[in-house]
Write a protein that holds these residues in place. Structure first.
Motif, PDB file in Angstrom:
ATOM      1  N   VAL A 117     -39.490  24.348 -75.904  1.00  0.00           N
ATOM      2  CA  VAL A 117     -40.514  25.343 -75.557  1.00  0.00           C
ATOM      3  C   VAL A 117     -41.774  24.648 -75.037  1.00  0.00           C
ATOM      4  O   VAL A 117     -42.370  25.082 -74.044  1.00  0.00           O
ATOM      5  N   ASP A 155     -41.071  31.717 -71.927  1.00  0.00           N
ATOM      6  CA  ASP A 155     -39.707  32.174 -72.228  1.00  0.00           C
ATOM      7  C   ASP A 155     -38.852  32.164 -70.963  1.00  0.00           C
ATOM      8  O   ASP A 155     -37.714  31.681 -70.972  1.00  0.00           O
ATOM      9  N   HIS A 161     -46.797  33.514 -73.185  1.00  0.00           N
ATOM     10  CA  HIS A 161     -45.580  33.338 -73.968  1.00  0.00           C
ATOM     11  C   HIS A 161     -44.351  33.808 -73.179  1.00  0.00           C
ATOM     12  O   HIS A 161     -43.318  33.143 -73.173  1.00  0.00           O
ATOM     13  N   THR A 205     -40.885  32.068 -77.532  1.00  0.00           N
ATOM     14  CA  THR A 205     -42.069  31.207 -77.568  1.00  0.00           C
ATOM     15  C   THR A 205     -43.033  31.656 -78.653  1.00  0.00           C
ATOM     16  O   THR A 205     -43.551  30.832 -79.410  1.00  0.00           O
TER      17      THR A 205
END
Length: 191
Positions: free
Chosen positions: A7, A29, A25, A39
């Motif tokens: 990540v 992802d 986020h 994430t």
């Protein structure tokens, strides 16, 4: 590779591609090819994600610095030139992400603290190598060397420079830089 590392690497790629505004986020992802929400599972807040990126960048740097040899500044300059060239080519995303984070850290004290700690570790590793080669005041000289190399990298990454830093040119520049900071005899024929 651990999922948190995966990540963080995807966040570096996202940050390099999209900048600070595009680092979400969900975008991470998508970059990682993970289900939405992955994430945020690992890094709940934006600050946590930014901190993870800084720590991952520092981890990769710390893994690369040992490739710089101890005791021989010619070999150090040659290895540093190869490393910097790699940063400008295959490691370009990492450098872009680093500069994005550096600017963001001017407004976020908690991020600045992580960035300063990570930078100190890298400068310490460089100081160890310069000290082993007999450079006087290795801590101060390492800070100078790292700052000047960072300027070279930024100049190339930002596209402000009007010349390409080829491996041969980098080697010459870094040898001259080491001579200037007191580590090598200045011999124009060697540059």
């Amino acid at each position: 590779m651990a999922r948190r590392t995966e990540v963080a690497d995807a966040a570096i790629a996202t940050l390099a591609r999209e900048g600070m505004r595009g680092l979400t986020h969900r975008a991470v992802d998508r970059t990682a090819g993970l289900p939405e929400g992955s994430t945020s599972y690992y890094f709940r807040t934006r600050n946590a994600l930014l901190k993870a990126v800084v720590e991952r960048l520092a981890e990769v740097d710390a893994a690369e610095i040992p490739a710089l040899p101890n005791g021989d500044l010619d070999a150090f300059a040659d290895a540093a030139a190869r490393l910097v060239h790699a940063w400008l080519t295959i490691g370009r995303d990492r450098q872009l992400a680093r500069y994005e984070l550096t600017l963001e850290a001017t407004r976020r004290p908690e991020l600045r603290e992580v960035l300063v700690t990570a930078g100190a570790k890298v400068r310490g590793m460089v100081a160890d190598r310069l000290g082993a080669a007999g450079v006087a005041e290795p801590d101060s000289r390492a800070a100078d060397f790292v700052a000047l190399v960072d300027g070279l990298v930024f100049d190339q990454i930002a596209g402000a420079g009007d010349r390409e830093l080829t491996p041969a040119r980098l080697r010459a520049v870094l040898r001259a830089l080491l001579a200037a900071i007191g580590g090598m005899a200045s011999d124009p024929d060697r540059l």
